[in-house]
Design a protein around this motif. Structure first.
Motif, PDB file in Angstrom:
ATOM      1  N   PRO A 133      38.575  -8.786  -2.091  1.00 11.41           N
ATOM      2  CA  PRO A 133      39.947  -8.723  -1.559  1.00 11.41           C
ATOM      3  C   PRO A 133      40.166  -7.616  -0.533  1.00 11.41           C
ATOM      4  O   PRO A 133      41.061  -7.725   0.303  1.00 11.41           O
ATOM      5  CB  PRO A 133      40.799  -8.466  -2.817  1.00 11.41           C
ATOM      6  CG  PRO A 133      39.995  -8.994  -3.937  1.00 11.41           C
ATOM      7  CD  PRO A 133      38.574  -8.710  -3.563  1.00 11.41           C
ATOM      8  N   GLN A 136      40.099  -8.721   3.119  1.00 11.26           N
ATOM      9  CA  GLN A 136      41.018  -9.737   3.596  1.00 11.26           C
ATOM     10  C   GLN A 136      41.951  -9.161   4.645  1.00 11.26           C
ATOM     11  O   GLN A 136      42.374  -8.030   4.567  1.00 11.26           O
ATOM     12  CB  GLN A 136      41.836 -10.320   2.426  1.00 11.26           C
ATOM     13  CG  GLN A 136      40.978 -10.978   1.367  1.00 11.26           C
ATOM     14  CD  GLN A 136      40.030 -12.013   1.933  1.00 11.26           C
ATOM     15  OE1 GLN A 136      40.395 -12.809   2.780  1.00 11.26           O
ATOM     16  NE2 GLN A 136      38.792 -11.999   1.459  1.00 11.26           N
ATOM     17  N   SER A 140      45.881 -13.208   3.904  1.00  7.07           N
ATOM     18  CA  SER A 140      46.310 -13.006   2.540  1.00  7.07           C
ATOM     19  C   SER A 140      47.828 -12.894   2.422  1.00  7.07           C
ATOM     20  O   SER A 140      48.343 -12.498   1.412  1.00  7.07           O
ATOM     21  CB  SER A 140      45.654 -11.744   1.963  1.00  7.07           C
ATOM     22  OG  SER A 140      45.985 -10.614   2.732  1.00  7.07           O
ATOM     23  N   SER A 141      48.566 -13.238   3.506  1.00  9.36           N
ATOM     24  CA  SER A 141      50.022 -13.244   3.479  1.00  9.36           C
ATOM     25  C   SER A 141      50.519 -14.681   3.457  1.00  9.36           C
ATOM     26  O   SER A 141      49.744 -15.620   3.351  1.00  9.36           O
ATOM     27  CB  SER A 141      50.561 -12.519   4.720  1.00  9.36           C
ATOM     28  OG  SER A 141      50.266 -13.280   5.878  1.00  9.36           O
ATOM     29  N   MET A 178      43.503 -16.663  -4.275  1.00  4.56           N
ATOM     30  CA  MET A 178      44.117 -15.356  -4.026  1.00  4.56           C
ATOM     31  C   MET A 178      43.055 -14.340  -3.625  1.00  4.56           C
ATOM     32  O   MET A 178      43.241 -13.549  -2.698  1.00  4.56           O
ATOM     33  CB  MET A 178      44.889 -14.883  -5.258  1.00  4.56           C
ATOM     34  CG  MET A 178      45.589 -13.551  -5.072  1.00  4.56           C
ATOM     35  SD  MET A 178      46.658 -13.100  -6.461  1.00  4.56           S
ATOM     36  CE  MET A 178      48.084 -14.123  -6.120  1.00  4.56           C
ATOM     37  N   ILE A 179      41.924 -14.364  -4.319  1.00  9.52           N
ATOM     38  CA  ILE A 179      40.831 -13.436  -4.020  1.00  9.52           C
ATOM     39  C   ILE A 179      40.290 -13.687  -2.608  1.00  9.52           C
ATOM     40  O   ILE A 179      39.978 -12.751  -1.867  1.00  9.52           O
ATOM     41  CB  ILE A 179      39.709 -13.571  -5.059  1.00  9.52           C
ATOM     42  CG1 ILE A 179      40.190 -13.069  -6.430  1.00  9.52           C
ATOM     43  CG2 ILE A 179      38.461 -12.804  -4.626  1.00  9.52           C
ATOM     44  CD1 ILE A 179      39.276 -13.444  -7.564  1.00  9.52           C
ATOM     45  N   GLY A 181      41.961 -14.849  -0.182  1.00 12.56           N
ATOM     46  CA  GLY A 181      42.997 -14.611   0.809  1.00 12.56           C
ATOM     47  C   GLY A 181      43.737 -15.840   1.288  1.00 12.56           C
ATOM     48  O   GLY A 181      44.407 -15.788   2.326  1.00 12.56           O
ATOM     49  N   ALA A 255      41.978  -7.635  -8.450  1.00 15.79           N
ATOM     50  CA  ALA A 255      42.193  -8.455  -7.257  1.00 15.79           C
ATOM     51  C   ALA A 255      43.658  -8.862  -7.119  1.00 15.79           C
ATOM     52  O   ALA A 255      44.214  -8.845  -6.009  1.00 15.79           O
ATOM     53  CB  ALA A 255      41.303  -9.704  -7.317  1.00 15.79           C
ATOM     54  N   TYR A 258      45.828  -5.859  -6.102  1.00 17.59           N
ATOM     55  CA  TYR A 258      45.543  -5.480  -4.715  1.00 17.59           C
ATOM     56  C   TYR A 258      46.120  -6.500  -3.735  1.00 17.59           C
ATOM     57  O   TYR A 258      46.774  -6.136  -2.749  1.00 17.59           O
ATOM     58  CB  TYR A 258      44.033  -5.349  -4.505  1.00 17.59           C
ATOM     59  CG  TYR A 258      43.656  -4.881  -3.118  1.00 17.59           C
ATOM     60  CD1 TYR A 258      43.580  -3.521  -2.820  1.00 17.59           C
ATOM     61  CD2 TYR A 258      43.377  -5.792  -2.105  1.00 17.59           C
ATOM     62  CE1 TYR A 258      43.231  -3.080  -1.543  1.00 17.59           C
ATOM     63  CE2 TYR A 258      43.039  -5.367  -0.828  1.00 17.59           C
ATOM     64  CZ  TYR A 258      42.969  -4.020  -0.558  1.00 17.59           C
ATOM     65  OH  TYR A 258      42.633  -3.596   0.708  1.00 17.59           O
ATOM     66  N   ASN A 259      45.888  -7.800  -3.994  1.00 17.76           N
ATOM     67  CA  ASN A 259      46.320  -8.845  -3.066  1.00 17.76           C
ATOM     68  C   ASN A 259      47.834  -8.978  -2.977  1.00 17.76           C
ATOM     69  O   ASN A 259      48.364  -9.394  -1.944  1.00 17.76           O
ATOM     70  CB  ASN A 259      45.706 -10.190  -3.468  1.00 17.76           C
ATOM     71  CG  ASN A 259      44.369 -10.425  -2.809  1.00 17.76           C
ATOM     72  OD1 ASN A 259      44.142 -10.014  -1.687  1.00 17.76           O
ATOM     73  ND2 ASN A 259      43.475 -11.094  -3.512  1.00 17.76           N
ATOM     74  N   THR A 260      48.533  -8.707  -4.062  1.00 17.63           N
ATOM     75  CA  THR A 260      49.987  -8.845  -4.062  1.00 17.63           C
ATOM     76  C   THR A 260      50.710  -7.576  -3.624  1.00 17.63           C
ATOM     77  O   THR A 260      51.925  -7.602  -3.424  1.00 17.63           O
ATOM     78  CB  THR A 260      50.497  -9.222  -5.465  1.00 17.63           C
ATOM     79  OG1 THR A 260      50.132  -8.199  -6.402  1.00 17.63           O
ATOM     80  CG2 THR A 260      49.922 -10.561  -5.914  1.00 17.63           C
ATOM     81  N   ASP A 261      49.972  -6.460  -3.494  1.00 19.50           N
ATOM     82  CA  ASP A 261      50.598  -5.154  -3.217  1.00 19.50           C
ATOM     83  C   ASP A 261      51.667  -4.844  -4.258  1.00 19.50           C
ATOM     84  O   ASP A 261      52.717  -4.256  -3.939  1.00 19.50           O
ATOM     85  CB  ASP A 261      51.212  -5.130  -1.812  1.00 19.50           C
ATOM     86  CG  ASP A 261      50.155  -5.145  -0.714  1.00 19.50           C
ATOM     87  OD1 ASP A 261      49.100  -4.516  -0.919  1.00 19.50           O
ATOM     88  OD2 ASP A 261      50.375  -5.786   0.321  1.00 19.50           O
TER      89      ASP A 261
END
Length: 298
Positions: A133, A136, A140-141, A178-179, A181, A255, A258-261
């Motif tokens: 992740p 990415q 990833s948005s 998600m991982i 992106g 993951a 991290y990906n979702t902030d």
């Protein structure tokens, strides 16, 4: 009546495949249709009439479930990121105890002991999910996927990869997206397609249709190709396969966060209530999935 029941079960599987961390395969096991579904997929070309009779209501239900729940997921991730992400973490961790039992069963089946090979596979899979992740970019948005030859080829193979995890008990196809992106982009494309369809907006409908078609073809082809590979791995390398799955699953919370902030919510005025609600949801989701997935996975 059985047809309607299978549609309802398909809806549950469809919804579970939208939620990162929830395994559609595990849900199929819990609903008692996993073996029948996998057998029908593997026998599709040999006995297509019987296979379609089994798969069609499940697929119809899954499609309804995906469409109905997509808007909810998009709203929750955008407005309540931290509580939603922590709920996903609970859903992921809830399946770990059953995966561990399956791993030990795989060792016992082959009269094996825990070896360096199991540890190496676990570490590689864990590192893959934890590190990937971080590489990415904008994909990833919720930004739209560009329709170019390169992006369409990439999306096709992403569909194949995601399809493998959709049918493996304990793994989440949406989590893999998600991982990689692509989760937010696919969710956005589904909602945009539905909105354009309802409005009769052909200008917006066509590009979203192309994107979903390319991804969908990849998913379908991947399911047919990989179902036999999955059966082979579980049959001949059960413990090593579960070692890899455990590595993937245990690294998944990192993951997701991290990906979702999601941790950015802690800096807002709602940080404390969001954290408390998220932790409560995490515990509830853990218990819910653990109870649902108590049945033997494989």
């Amino acid at each position: 009546m059985n047809y309607l029941i299978d549609i309802l079960k398909g809806m549950v599987i469809g919804i579970s495949n939208i939620i990162p961390g929830v395994s559609g395969g595990t849900m199929a096991v819990s609903l008692g249709i996993y073996d029948r579904m996998i057998f029908s997929i593997s026998q599709l070309f040999k006995n297509w009439k019987a296979s379609l009779k089994t798969l069609l209501p499940i697929l119809i239900g899954a499609a309804f479930g995906i469409v109905a729940f997509t808007y909810t997921i998009e709203f929750l991730l955008s407005q309540y990121t931290l509580p939603t992400a922590l709920a996903f973490v609970g859903l992921i961790l809830g399946g770990v105890p059953v995966l561990w039992v399956s791993f030990k069963a795989g060792l016992k089946m082959k009269n094996e002991k825990l070896t360096i090979s199991h540890l190496v596979v676990f570490i590689i899979m864990f590192a893959l999910v934890a590190v990937l992740p971080m590489f990415q970019g904008v994909e990833s948005s919720f930004e739209a996927i560009a329709i170019t030859p390169v992006s369409m080829i990439k999306l096709f193979f992403i569909g194949i990869i995601a399809s493998a995890t959709m049918i493996v008990p304990g793994m989440s196809g949406s989590l893999v997206l998600m991982i990689l992106g692509y989760y937010y982009s696919i969710i956005n494309t589904i909602t945009s397609f539905i909105d354009a369809l309802r409005a009769g907006d052909m200008v917006s409908l066509l590009p979203n249709f192309i994107i979903l078609s390319v991804f969908g073809v990849g998913v379908l082809i991947g399911i047919f190709l990989i179902s036999k590979v999955i059966e082979y791995l579980f049959k001949h390398y059960s413990s090593l396969t579960y070692s890899g799955i455990l590595g993937l699953v245990l690294a998944s919370p990192f993951a997701i966060m991290y990906n979702t902030d999601a941790l950015n919510d802690l800096t807002t005025a709602n940080g404390l209530p969001f954290a408390l609600i998220g932790l409560a949801l995490m515990v509830l989701c853990f218990m819910g999935i653990y109870q649902l997935s108590k049945k033997k996975i494989h």
